[in-house]
Design a protein around this motif. Structure first.
Motif, PDB file in Angstrom:
ATOM      1  N   GLU A 162       0.853  -1.186   0.000  1.00 15.21           N
ATOM      2  CA  GLU A 162       0.000   0.000   0.000  1.00 15.21           C
ATOM      3  C   GLU A 162       0.892   1.241   0.000  1.00 15.21           C
ATOM      4  O   GLU A 162       1.947   1.256   0.629  1.00 15.21           O
ATOM      5  CB  GLU A 162      -0.856   0.057   1.263  1.00 15.21           C
TER       6      GLU A 162
ATOM      7  N   ASP B 210       0.564   5.833  -0.282  1.00 12.64           N
ATOM      8  CA  ASP B 210      -0.299   7.011  -0.322  1.00 12.64           C
ATOM      9  C   ASP B 210       0.060   7.880  -1.520  1.00 12.64           C
ATOM     10  O   ASP B 210       1.070   7.653  -2.198  1.00 12.64           O
ATOM     11  CB  ASP B 210      -0.251   7.784   0.993  1.00 12.64           C
TER      12      ASP B 210
ATOM     13  N   ARG C 138      -7.879   2.588   1.637  1.00  9.51           N
ATOM     14  CA  ARG C 138      -8.307   2.582   3.031  1.00  9.51           C
ATOM     15  C   ARG C 138      -7.684   3.780   3.716  1.00  9.51           C
ATOM     16  O   ARG C 138      -6.586   4.221   3.372  1.00  9.51           O
ATOM     17  CB  ARG C 138      -7.926   1.277   3.738  1.00  9.51           C
ATOM     18  N   ARG C 139      -8.422   4.320   4.659  1.00 11.88           N
ATOM     19  CA  ARG C 139      -7.968   5.506   5.384  1.00 11.88           C
ATOM     20  C   ARG C 139      -7.049   5.082   6.530  1.00 11.88           C
ATOM     21  O   ARG C 139      -7.324   4.143   7.267  1.00 11.88           O
ATOM     22  CB  ARG C 139      -9.159   6.282   5.919  1.00 11.88           C
ATOM     23  N   ASP C 140      -5.947   5.805   6.657  1.00 10.50           N
ATOM     24  CA  ASP C 140      -5.022   5.633   7.772  1.00 10.50           C
ATOM     25  C   ASP C 140      -4.754   7.032   8.322  1.00 10.50           C
ATOM     26  O   ASP C 140      -3.895   7.751   7.807  1.00 10.50           O
ATOM     27  CB  ASP C 140      -3.722   4.973   7.302  1.00 10.50           C
ATOM     28  N   GLY C 141      -5.552   7.425   9.310  1.00 13.08           N
ATOM     29  CA  GLY C 141      -5.476   8.805   9.804  1.00 13.08           C
ATOM     30  C   GLY C 141      -5.971   9.748   8.731  1.00 13.08           C
ATOM     31  O   GLY C 141      -7.087   9.625   8.244  1.00 13.08           O
TER      32      GLY C 141
ATOM     33  N   ARG D 274      -4.362  10.063   5.823  1.00 11.53           N
ATOM     34  CA  ARG D 274      -3.881   9.550   4.533  1.00 11.53           C
ATOM     35  C   ARG D 274      -4.807   8.463   3.990  1.00 11.53           C
ATOM     36  O   ARG D 274      -5.418   7.732   4.748  1.00 11.53           O
ATOM     37  CB  ARG D 274      -2.491   8.919   4.681  1.00 11.53           C
TER      38      ARG D 274
ATOM     39  N   LEU E  39      -4.491   5.110   1.747  1.00  9.80           N
ATOM     40  CA  LEU E  39      -3.525   4.146   1.239  1.00  9.80           C
ATOM     41  C   LEU E  39      -4.179   3.323   0.134  1.00  9.80           C
ATOM     42  O   LEU E  39      -5.312   2.864   0.278  1.00  9.80           O
ATOM     43  CB  LEU E  39      -3.042   3.230   2.360  1.00  9.80           C
TER      44      LEU E  39
END
Length: 119
Positions: free
Chosen positions: A48, A50, A81-84, A86, A88
């Motif tokens: 993954e 960003d 998918r959201r990571d905070g 960001r 990805l």
């Protein structure tokens, strides 16, 4: 030779192809026909990443990378998918990853003047 043909038929590589499968395959290839999208798919085939990370690796602006990823996502070729804060992105299918690899392998043979494999 006969054993090879029987194996190919058994594996389904010579099965009848219907209009729906042809249309989907053509749509996937249409999305791969853009060099930036092909590069992005190659970059996210294993991990993954960003938009910021991808932008540093391709010859396109951040806005362009985002737009390409959006198109790929709408086509179902990329998942996000959201990571905070960001997002990805990753490729959705091993089949798609193999198709990207094969296209780049074909291009590598052409660019380097290496004879193509014939099975």
């Amino acid at each position: 030779m006969c054993a090879h043909k029987n194996m190919a038929i058994a594996s389904g590589s010579h099965q009848q192809v219907d209009g729906e499968r042809l249309a989907i395959a053509a749509d996937v290839l249409r999305h791969l026909a853009d060099p930036t999208r092909l590069h992005l798919l190659h970059l996210i085939r294993d991990d993954e990443q960003d938009v910021s990370t991808l932008t540093t690796q391709v010859a396109a602006s951040r806005s362009s990378v985002s737009q390409h990823l959006g198109r790929l996502r709408l086509a179902g070729l990329v998942q996000a998918r959201r990571d905070g804060r960001r997002m990805l992105y990753r490729i959705t299918s091993d089949h798609l990853a193999a198709l990207v690899d094969e296209a780049l392998g074909f291009a590598d043979h052409s660019v380097r003047g290496i004879p193509h494999h014939h099975g």
